[in-house]
Design an enzyme around this catalytic site. Sequence first.
Site, mmCIF file in Angstrom:
data_model
loop_
_atom_site.group_PDB
_atom_site.id
_atom_site.type_symbol
_atom_site.label_atom_id
_atom_site.label_comp_id
_atom_site.label_asym_id
_atom_site.label_seq_id
_atom_site.Cartn_x
_atom_site.Cartn_y
_atom_site.Cartn_z
ATOM 1 N N GLY A 1 -49.118 57.859 24.663
ATOM 2 C CA GLY A 1 -49.376 57.602 26.106
ATOM 3 C C GLY A 1 -50.702 56.653 26.367
ATOM 4 N N ASP B 1 -39.768 58.375 26.535
ATOM 5 C CA ASP B 1 -40.390 58.206 24.463
ATOM 6 C C ASP B 1 -38.927 59.097 23.853
ATOM 7 O OD1 ASP B 1 -42.499 57.127 22.585
ATOM 8 O OD2 ASP B 1 -41.303 58.590 21.796
ATOM 9 N N LYS C 1 -43.788 44.828 23.344
ATOM 10 C CA LYS C 1 -44.274 43.685 22.038
ATOM 11 C C LYS C 1 -43.513 43.469 21.151
ATOM 12 C CE LYS C 1 -47.243 47.085 18.911
ATOM 13 N NZ LYS C 1 -47.852 48.374 18.387
#
Length: 310
Positions: free
Chosen positions: A55, A83, A164
Amino acid sequence: MGKGSKDKRDLYYRKAKEQGYRARSAFKLLQLNDQFHFLDDPNLKRVVDLCAAPGSWSQVLSRKLFDENIDTDSEEKKIVAVDLQPMSPIPHVTTLQADITHPKTLARILDLFGNEKADFVCSDGAPDVTGLHDLDEYVQQQLIMSALQLTTCILKKGGVFVAKIFRGRDIDMLYSQLGYLFDKIVCAKPRSSRGTSLEAFIVCLGYNPPSSWIPKLDVNTSVDEFFQGCSFNRLVISDKLSHWNEEERSIAEFMACGSLESFDSDATYHDLPSSIANTISSLDPVQGPTNPPYKKALELKRSGKLTRSV
């Protein structure tokens, strides 16, 4: 790695604790924002953080969108963190323990947004690396494509997507695919990201999908089928070998983020500034694990039920 040695070795690890972030990765998003300013947009109201646990990026988003000194339009701003793992609560953030590839997750996000599209979507998710670079790069790209499928369904035109990536031999294929959906693609490497890592971040600006394409998330639809209409796949299947032409490679602009005055994540600092050196001490975690895999083993050990077999 020992807690004391890591506190001294990696200043970003320590700075995250000092500033109340759950992980050092918070500084990666902060340094990306210093370069691109996507979180400084006054019109930014609806944000989605994919693969959000534990988080730290959600914490950055919460602090950026909900400034304590600014109360205007605070009710219209919403942050959703998704998630598969459970997450401890974060102020102003709605957490969903859900699968980003499932249509129900999409429906829940849109319901929270009042069927409005998101302004910004980010993903700091990564698989458990194996050390086999080709395999790690492949699995990471599959994770990005899963995040991208959900993103195309919830991101408004002109929105921003940040994720990412692992830079490898075939990363230009991902650049090319993203180029069909966004006006500008930039590969960025924050200073807080270790230089020895393949990690980088793809910053996709100006979401602009083909007007004739309508994304539809379906668990029974493959990635190729989902992106039909975006010119992702230009291979024509034939029983005859066509003439081979080398296509021009798509290379995204590369940019380093973070000022030269920022700490080097790969450096070991022995001579620290007095303001830091005088405060060196062991710090407790900002947020303990919500459901650690070793929890059951500890309970068995305490009860005397965990013994070593000979």
